[in-house]
Design a protein around this motif. Structure first.
Motif, mmCIF file in Angstrom:
data_model
loop_
_atom_site.group_PDB
_atom_site.id
_atom_site.type_symbol
_atom_site.label_atom_id
_atom_site.label_comp_id
_atom_site.label_asym_id
_atom_site.label_seq_id
_atom_site.Cartn_x
_atom_site.Cartn_y
_atom_site.Cartn_z
ATOM 1 N N GLY A 144 12.993 19.164 5.749
ATOM 2 C CA GLY A 144 13.666 19.877 4.667
ATOM 3 C C GLY A 144 13.643 21.368 4.923
ATOM 4 N N PRO A 198 17.005 18.396 2.066
ATOM 5 C CA PRO A 198 16.065 17.400 2.578
ATOM 6 C C PRO A 198 16.777 16.381 3.463
ATOM 7 C CG PRO A 198 16.712 16.817 0.356
ATOM 8 C CD PRO A 198 17.454 18.098 0.695
ATOM 9 N N SER A 224 21.022 12.813 5.265
ATOM 10 C CA SER A 224 20.640 14.118 4.723
ATOM 11 C C SER A 224 21.359 14.355 3.400
ATOM 12 C CB SER A 224 20.993 15.246 5.702
ATOM 13 O OG SER A 224 22.391 15.279 5.942
#
Length: 225
Positions: A30, A62, A77
């Protein structure tokens, strides 16, 4: 002599084995970033005017991935970006000149897939490149003083990006990341939610972020390494 050579070879093999991320490792990563910019503009025509503006942005990205091969991870993602831009409302003392203040907020959400490849330059440091793409949803709203006017709009479409980065491993399972925004492409469809226009318009854009303000700090965890 043979024992010494064997020992050196074993040490070299051990260092080489450590300087990689093995297949089967799970990646949790992240990045987070915040920027704030304030500007002031002065003008003497037609009257003396001082006007200011402020732009603030926060973003969080993240991701989770799985190493299918040594140093190569595939994953999913997500991302969220919040931006607010404000300008002052000003009228000169004689009432002859008026500047309308504005307040604009933008929220962008993304979700997609990525591939990341690492190249180690030492036991503790690696360079990587990440190629990603997916869906993007952007909503913005604003207000203009003087006209007493509120507006809002939504854009939806897809994106693709290429992100370079560097990661430092203080321990095997923890990486401290420094990334650049890199190069990105977006294609968004725009529909005016206020109903002023009919139909849709599509906009495409390329962006490049390789300046000091485009750096992001992050952390990554490598389970099973």
């Amino acid at each position: 002599m043979k024992k010494i050579l064997c020992g050196i070879a074993l040490l070299g093999a051990s260092a080489t084995a450590q300087a990689q991320i093995s297949a089967g490792t799970t990646l949790f990563s992240g990045s987070i970033g915040y920027s704030s910019q304030k500007t002031e503009t002065s003008s003497t025509f037609p009257n003396s005017v001082n006007r200011g503006s402020k732009n603030e942005q926060f973003d969080f990205s993240p991701s989770v991935g799985y190493f299918l091969a040594d140093n190569l991870a595939l994953g999913v993602s997500a991302g969220a970006t919040l931006n607010r831009e404000r300008t002052d409302d000003y009228r000169d003392p004689n009432g002859n000149y008026y500047v309308m203040g504005t307040d604009r907020k933008t929220r962008a959400l993304t979700g997609g897939v990525f591939a990341r490849y690492y190249k180690f330059v030492g036991d503790k440091v690696a360079l990587y490149g990440q190629l990603g793409g997916g869906y993007q949803n952007v909503y913005y709203s604003g207000y203009q003083n003087g006209l007493n006017y509120n507006y809002s709009n939504r854009l939806q479409g897809f994106y693709a990006n290429l992100t370079p980065g560097i990661v430092f491993f203080p321990i095997d399972k923890l990486g401290l990341e420094l990334t650049l925004r890199g190069a990105s492409y977006t294609r968004l469809t725009d529909k005016d939610e206020n109903g002023r226009y009919e139909g849709r318009s599509t906009n495409s854009s390329f962006e490049f972020g390789f300046g000091l303000s485009d750096f992001r700090l992050g952390a990554s965890f490598y389970l099973g390494r």
